[in-house]
Design an enzyme around this catalytic site. Structure first.
Site, PDB file in Angstrom:
ATOM      1  N   VAL A   1      60.306  27.436  39.502  1.00 35.10           N
ATOM      2  CA  VAL A   1      60.562  27.099  40.906  1.00 35.10           C
ATOM      3  C   VAL A   1      59.907  25.749  41.231  1.00 35.10           C
ATOM      4  O   VAL A   1      60.525  24.869  41.833  1.00 35.10           O
ATOM      5  CB  VAL A   1      60.040  28.215  41.836  1.00 35.10           C
ATOM      6  CG1 VAL A   1      60.011  27.751  43.292  1.00 35.10           C
ATOM      7  CG2 VAL A   1      60.911  29.462  41.692  1.00 35.10           C
TER       8      VAL A   1
ATOM      9  N   LYS B   1      57.836  39.697  43.583  1.00 35.94           N
ATOM     10  CA  LYS B   1      57.578  40.995  42.949  1.00 35.94           C
ATOM     11  C   LYS B   1      56.148  41.414  43.215  1.00 35.94           C
ATOM     12  O   LYS B   1      55.263  40.573  43.316  1.00 35.94           O
ATOM     13  CB  LYS B   1      57.735  40.856  41.429  1.00 35.94           C
ATOM     14  CG  LYS B   1      59.145  40.645  40.973  1.00 35.94           C
ATOM     15  CD  LYS B   1      59.249  40.938  39.476  1.00 35.94           C
ATOM     16  CE  LYS B   1      60.680  40.883  39.025  1.00 35.94           C
ATOM     17  NZ  LYS B   1      61.119  39.520  38.718  1.00 35.94           N
TER      18      LYS B   1
ATOM     19  N   SER C   1      50.285  30.702  41.125  1.00 39.11           N
ATOM     20  CA  SER C   1      51.412  29.915  40.621  1.00 39.11           C
ATOM     21  C   SER C   1      51.471  28.528  41.259  1.00 39.11           C
ATOM     22  O   SER C   1      51.258  28.374  42.468  1.00 39.11           O
ATOM     23  CB  SER C   1      52.720  30.647  40.916  1.00 39.11           C
ATOM     24  OG  SER C   1      53.811  29.831  40.538  1.00 39.11           O
ATOM     25  N   ALA C   2      51.801  27.546  40.421  1.00 39.93           N
ATOM     26  CA  ALA C   2      52.012  26.173  40.918  1.00 39.93           C
ATOM     27  C   ALA C   2      53.205  26.113  41.876  1.00 39.93           C
ATOM     28  O   ALA C   2      53.368  25.119  42.597  1.00 39.93           O
ATOM     29  CB  ALA C   2      52.225  25.224  39.745  1.00 39.93           C
ATOM     30  N   ASP C   3      54.029  27.167  41.908  1.00 39.77           N
ATOM     31  CA  ASP C   3      55.145  27.206  42.873  1.00 39.77           C
ATOM     32  C   ASP C   3      54.624  27.039  44.301  1.00 39.77           C
ATOM     33  O   ASP C   3      55.283  26.417  45.142  1.00 39.77           O
ATOM     34  CB  ASP C   3      55.899  28.547  42.802  1.00 39.77           C
ATOM     35  CG  ASP C   3      56.631  28.757  41.488  1.00 39.77           C
ATOM     36  OD1 ASP C   3      56.689  27.826  40.664  1.00 39.77           O
ATOM     37  OD2 ASP C   3      57.150  29.886  41.291  1.00 39.77           O
TER      38      ASP C   3
ATOM     39  N   LYS D   1      58.493  26.676  28.919  1.00 42.57           N
ATOM     40  CA  LYS D   1      58.532  26.964  30.355  1.00 42.57           C
ATOM     41  C   LYS D   1      57.841  25.788  31.049  1.00 42.57           C
ATOM     42  O   LYS D   1      56.667  25.527  30.801  1.00 42.57           O
ATOM     43  CB  LYS D   1      57.810  28.282  30.621  1.00 42.57           C
ATOM     44  CG  LYS D   1      57.701  28.654  32.083  1.00 42.57           C
ATOM     45  CD  LYS D   1      56.918  29.960  32.227  1.00 42.57           C
ATOM     46  CE  LYS D   1      56.320  30.093  33.606  1.00 42.57           C
ATOM     47  NZ  LYS D   1      55.262  31.103  33.657  1.00 42.57           N
TER      48      LYS D   1
ATOM     49  N   GLU E   1      67.538  27.281  39.272  1.00 42.55           N
ATOM     50  CA  GLU E   1      66.507  27.028  38.254  1.00 42.55           C
ATOM     51  C   GLU E   1      66.918  27.514  36.863  1.00 42.55           C
ATOM     52  O   GLU E   1      67.853  28.315  36.720  1.00 42.55           O
ATOM     53  CB  GLU E   1      65.177  27.658  38.660  1.00 42.55           C
ATOM     54  CG  GLU E   1      65.228  29.169  38.719  1.00 42.55           C
ATOM     55  CD  GLU E   1      63.855  29.822  38.531  1.00 42.55           C
ATOM     56  OE1 GLU E   1      63.200  29.574  37.512  1.00 42.55           O
ATOM     57  OE2 GLU E   1      63.462  30.604  39.408  1.00 42.55           O
TER      58      GLU E   1
HETATM   59  N1  PSU Z   1      59.372  35.676  39.321  1.00 48.04           N
HETATM   60  C1  PSU Z   1      60.512  36.352  39.107  1.00 48.04           C
HETATM   61  N2  PSU Z   1      61.421  35.854  38.240  1.00 48.04           N
HETATM   62  C2  PSU Z   1      61.208  34.663  37.569  1.00 48.04           C
HETATM   63  C3  PSU Z   1      60.005  33.953  37.829  1.00 48.04           C
HETATM   64  C4  PSU Z   1      59.121  34.488  38.706  1.00 48.04           C
HETATM   65  O1  PSU Z   1      60.708  37.395  39.702  1.00 48.04           O
HETATM   66  O2  PSU Z   1      62.062  34.254  36.775  1.00 48.04           O
HETATM   67  C5  PSU Z   1      59.772  32.635  37.150  1.00 48.04           C
HETATM   68  C6  PSU Z   1      60.177  31.481  38.074  1.00 48.04           C
HETATM   69  O3  PSU Z   1      60.669  30.430  37.270  1.00 48.04           O
HETATM   70  C7  PSU Z   1      58.847  31.085  38.690  1.00 48.04           C
HETATM   71  C8  PSU Z   1      57.921  31.296  37.523  1.00 48.04           C
HETATM   72  O4  PSU Z   1      58.807  29.762  39.172  1.00 48.04           O
HETATM   73  O5  PSU Z   1      58.382  32.476  36.892  1.00 48.04           O
HETATM   74  C9  PSU Z   1      56.482  31.419  37.941  1.00 48.04           C
HETATM   75  O6  PSU Z   1      55.665  31.403  36.828  1.00 48.04           O
HETATM   76  P1  PSU Z   1      54.078  31.282  37.011  1.00 48.04           P
HETATM   77  O7  PSU Z   1      53.671  32.562  37.662  1.00 48.04           O
HETATM   78  O8  PSU Z   1      53.555  31.120  35.631  1.00 48.04           O
HETATM   79  O9  PSU Z   1      53.849  30.081  37.858  1.00 48.04           O
HETATM   80 MN    MN Z   2      49.963  31.324  36.528  1.00 51.69          MN
END
Ligand code: PSU
Ligand code: MN
Length: 304
Positions: free
Chosen positions: A108, A161, A142-144, A88, A26
């Site tokens: 992700v 984390k 997260s959308a992940d 992002k 990524e």
């Molecule tokens: N968690 C980490 N390192 C990262 C990310 C998450 O420990 O770099 C990044 C990844 O790209 C993940 C994104 O897909 O943050 C998630 O962001 P959000 O919580 O806004 O969906």
């Molecule tokens: Mn979010």
């Protein structure tokens, strides 16, 4: 079935055509996950680690509105230097960036989408997004996780984390039928540390066993991915008390500054790095290398 918005780098396209192993990587981790120049050094070294393991790396990003599967070293340098000035890009951002001819660093979720389009089933990163602490009020999930529910790409990571609520994240994954596999562990790792106090669904003993599970899942048309949780090597893992104190502090600072939404994760990553000095960054880099080694082995097994 080439997607007209997608550019697959020549060596990646050739490997895919020949049935040779390829892994996806990524770009948000480069632009938003680590500081310059460590981000660029890490991204380039990661590609080299894959190559040394006999696997072609495909770092994924959006450049000038084109979806890219495979970047040049110059393009990686560009993403690392521009850092958080690059959008992002998660799933919801893709149409805006593509129609506007803009650049985007893929999370992700969006890396999975583009890897899926290109036909790359294995993806290595550091950590995934999940259900945030306090999500019962903020709704920040997260959308992940939704992407893992619907796109057939497996993600090798070091767990998540504890900026997240790991218990709720596991519940969400279970609801959506996403298997959480632990590589040589029964316990979900917590990114900087090997242990979280939560169990994975299934402990896996070898890359071959993981590849067989993925093949069975997709052969049965069970859509979606899998989380392959690979603990940080012992010699690089952090003291749990030290890192948890830092994470609590970072979460407090975020609340005080009123940071929300898509800024939340990048803010926390940067604040944790700041508060823990170089320690957490060093661990972060090493766990990514470790994940790329495992993803490369799984990818080779999957192709054989
Ligand atoms: N968690 C980490 N390192 C990262 C990310 C998450 O420990 O770099 C990044 C990844 O790209 C993940 C994104 O897909 O943050 C998630 O962001 P959000 O919580 O806004 O969906
Ligand atoms: Mn979010």
């Amino acid at each position: 079935m080439k997607n007209s918005y997608l550019d697959i780098k020549d060596e990646v396209a050739k490997a895919l055509k020949d049935g040779q192993p390829v892994i996806a990587l990524e770009s948000t981790i480069i632009s938003h996950g680590m500081p310059y120049p460590e981000n660029v050094e890490t991204a380039l070294k990661v590609e080299q680690i894959a190559r040394d393991a006999g696997v072609i790396p495909a770092t994924i990003a959006i450049i000038g509105g084109r979806l890219k599967a495979g970047l040049s070293a110059e393009e990686i340098e560009y993403f690392g230097k521009k850092g958080t000035a690059i959008h992002k890009a998660s799933r919801r951002d893709l149409p805006y960036l593509v129609s506007g001819g803009l650049d985007g660093a893929t999370t992700v979720a969006s890396t999975m989408i583009i890897a899926g389009m290109a036909g790359i089933p294995i993806f290595a990163t550091g950590g995934i997004g999940g259900v945030h602490r306090g999500a019962e009020n903020s709704f920040d999930i997260s959308a992940d996780l939704q992407e893992l529910a619907q796109t057939n790409v497996a993600v090798v990571c070091a767990g998540a984390k504890s900026i997240l609520d790991l218990g709720l994240t596991l519940e969400y994954l279970e609801t959506h039928g996403i298997p959480v596999l632990g590589y040589k562990t029964e316990e979900l790792p917590a990114f900087y540390t090997q242990k979280s106090g939560f169990k994975v669904d299934f402990a896996m003993e070898s890359p071959g066993q993981i590849a067989s599970l993925l093949k069975a899942k997709w052969d049965m048309n069970l859509k979606g991915g899998a989380v392959i949780a690979n603990p940080i090597p012992d010699e690089y893992s952090m003291d749990p008390d030290e890192i948890n104190t830092v994470i609590e502090q970072a979460l407090n600072d975020m609340d005080k500054e009123g940071i929300k939404g898509k800024e939340s994760t990048p803010y926390l990553l940067a604040r944790i790095a700041e508060l823990s000095g170089g320690n957490s960054l060093h661990s972060n880099v090493e766990l990514v290398f470790n994940n790329v080694r495992l993803a490369s082995r799984i990818s080779r097994e999957y192709c054989s």
